[in-house]
Motif scaffolding. Sequence first.
Motif, short mmCIF file in Angstrom:
data_model
loop_
_atom_site.label_atom_id
_atom_site.label_comp_id
_atom_site.label_asym_id
_atom_site.label_seq_id
_atom_site.Cartn_x
_atom_site.Cartn_y
_atom_site.Cartn_z
N GLY A 1 12.36 25.20 25.69
CA GLY A 1 13.07 24.18 24.95
C GLY A 1 12.20 22.98 24.62
N ALA A 2 12.85 21.86 24.30
CA ALA A 2 12.11 20.66 23.91
C ALA A 2 12.56 19.43 24.69
CB ALA A 2 12.31 20.40 22.41
N ASP A 3 13.50 19.57 25.61
CA ASP A 3 14.00 18.42 26.35
C ASP A 3 13.15 18.17 27.60
OD1 ASP A 3 16.06 18.03 24.54
OD2 ASP A 3 17.43 19.36 25.62
N PRO A 4 13.07 16.91 28.05
CA PRO A 4 12.23 16.58 29.21
C PRO A 4 12.76 17.19 30.50
CG PRO A 4 13.51 14.67 28.52
CD PRO A 4 13.71 15.72 27.46
N ALA A 5 11.84 17.45 31.43
CA ALA A 5 12.18 18.02 32.73
C ALA A 5 11.18 17.50 33.76
CB ALA A 5 12.14 19.55 32.67
N GLY B 1 7.62 16.97 32.33
CA GLY B 1 7.33 18.18 31.58
C GLY B 1 8.41 18.45 30.54
N VAL B 2 8.50 19.69 30.13
CA VAL B 2 9.47 20.12 29.12
C VAL B 2 10.23 21.32 29.66
CG1 VAL B 2 9.77 21.01 26.78
CG2 VAL B 2 8.05 19.27 27.23
N GLU B 3 11.52 21.39 29.39
CA GLU B 3 12.30 22.54 29.83
C GLU B 3 11.71 23.84 29.29
OE1 GLU B 3 16.32 22.01 28.68
OE2 GLU B 3 16.78 20.60 30.30
N THR C 1 3.80 19.01 14.87
CA THR C 1 4.64 19.85 15.71
C THR C 1 5.29 18.93 16.72
OG1 THR C 1 3.20 21.77 15.47
CG2 THR C 1 4.70 21.75 17.35
N GLY C 2 6.61 18.84 16.70
CA GLY C 2 7.30 17.92 17.60
C GLY C 2 6.89 18.16 19.04
N ASP C 3 6.67 17.07 19.76
CA ASP C 3 6.20 17.16 21.14
C ASP C 3 7.34 17.15 22.13
OD1 ASP C 3 3.27 16.86 20.55
OD2 ASP C 3 4.00 14.98 19.72
N TYR C 4 8.47 16.59 21.73
CA TYR C 4 9.65 16.52 22.57
C TYR C 4 10.81 16.17 21.65
CZ TYR C 4 8.14 11.63 22.39
OH TYR C 4 7.72 10.40 21.97
#
Length: 552
Positions: free
Chosen positions: A84-88, A79-81, A455-458
């Motif tokens: 934010g845009a960083d992976p989680a 997922g995403v934080e 739109t940036g995805d990550y």
Amino acid sequence: MTPTARYSRALGGLAALAAGALVLTGCVQSERDDAGTDGDVDGTFVFAASGDPVSLDPAFASDGESFRVARQMFEGLVGVESGGADPAPLLAESWESSDDGLSYTFQLREGVTFHDGTEFNGEAVCSNFDRWFNFEGPAQSPAAAYYYGSLFRGFAGDDAALYESCEATGDTEAVVNLTTPFAGFIASLSLPAFSMQSPSALDEFGADEVTGSDDAPVMSEYANGHPTGTGPFQFESWDVGSQVELSAYPDYWGDQGDVTEIIFRVIDDPNARRQALEAGSIDGYDLVSPADTVALEEDGFQIVPRDPFTILYLGLNQEVEELADVRVRQAITQAIDKEQLITQTLPEGTQLATQFIPPVVAGYNDDVTTYDYDPDAARDLLAEAGYPDGFEIDFNYPTNISRPYMPTPEQVFTNLSTQLEEVGITVNAQPNEWGEYLDRIQASDDHGLHLLGWTGDYNDTDNFVGVFFGDEKPEFGFDNPELFAALDEARGIASLDEQIPLYEDINEQIAEFIPAVPLAHPAPSLAFAERVESYPVSPVNDEVYNLVELSD
């Protein structure tokens, strides 16, 4: 790794939303009364979409409206934080990479089921990876499996394919093997396109039976009415052109929250969306027109901006003779007053773009070559290229849609057309409805100038420049082996410190080559009614409605 904050009701860093009082009436109120809730909060959440989904199968989608719906029904390993845009972590609670970057071992969340009751486990993970790898015919086309083709670089039988194999080493463990390192692999898995889907439902409803042509694929029965994921909401109905309805999945493994029913109501006109919010027939909408933000705030509605993580660009198809000349591409760049475009057509907070990644993304080059607004220089370049009197060209743009990078496409088209005509470039307007437009731009060479964006995805540089320019695409119509090789090298470097100078060089290569003209990094806004107390706003649109907080 720690579990993602996506499932915590405490949305760190997000302000609670407050809005003016409004009485919800009419058909929406009737739908809410019929839905009912166990508590005091009315759990029907009505959100105005700017268009229909292109597909309910996220593997065959690349547009924001499809992904907005998909994020409610589907989840990926990653997922995403929150905020934010960083992976989680998501369906995978943790993962480890081999030293050579070719193998990833995922530890999976226990007790998760798909909406049809099928167990989520290692076999389900491998079934999904193998499915994408084995797409055939029109299912492989950019108009269908856009993200898989762009990021995994090939399908079964392709020498360049990134994916090699997947092994379920236990119910709660899966190992994915790659043929070459891909630094953005984990982050890319947060895309809705790589959501986990029920193998049983995929098989039962012929999910991979994509017909039609590469230019115009026809989706399967599954993609049109049987999407089956693990998310907090399950599919109920899709009345094309009207609305999509979802309901809370009772066996969801995480926090269900206040929302028990979602209605995505299709309202393609920005003015009509604003009026629907003012009338109380919707709870909120995205892509607020810049002209409406002040008036809505004055009336007590809450305007919630996203941080800019977008790019709006003017695409240039080099299959068109004039656009194959770099001097013409330079002239087009110098004919455009980006400041005027932003002031007149884009939301407050929009940043002028000099390259195809926002300034917050690694590899942004502060010293990139620019071709600043200079109409006289543009005319000189056109004359040098053999067009002293200019030329005529098709200009494609979408209609009846709003995108995060372009809330009002018709206004952007009109503004740019006027600027281009001032230097002698006469445009032939080529409007298309959104679905047809994407097929025309991404899967055929039947276009010239065109408006599109991202739109940036990550938070990964490859998610912008790699997806755009990593290989030959009908959208841009060029072959640049040097650029392709540079992007391949950068995406395979595991160290961010080593990646940054490579991407800085790549952004300079792109600036000099001009495959498209970066225009702006818009800051899209949402608007909500009073009863929406909190909304999980995300720069990458990773907004799942079990985290929406409602009041009476």
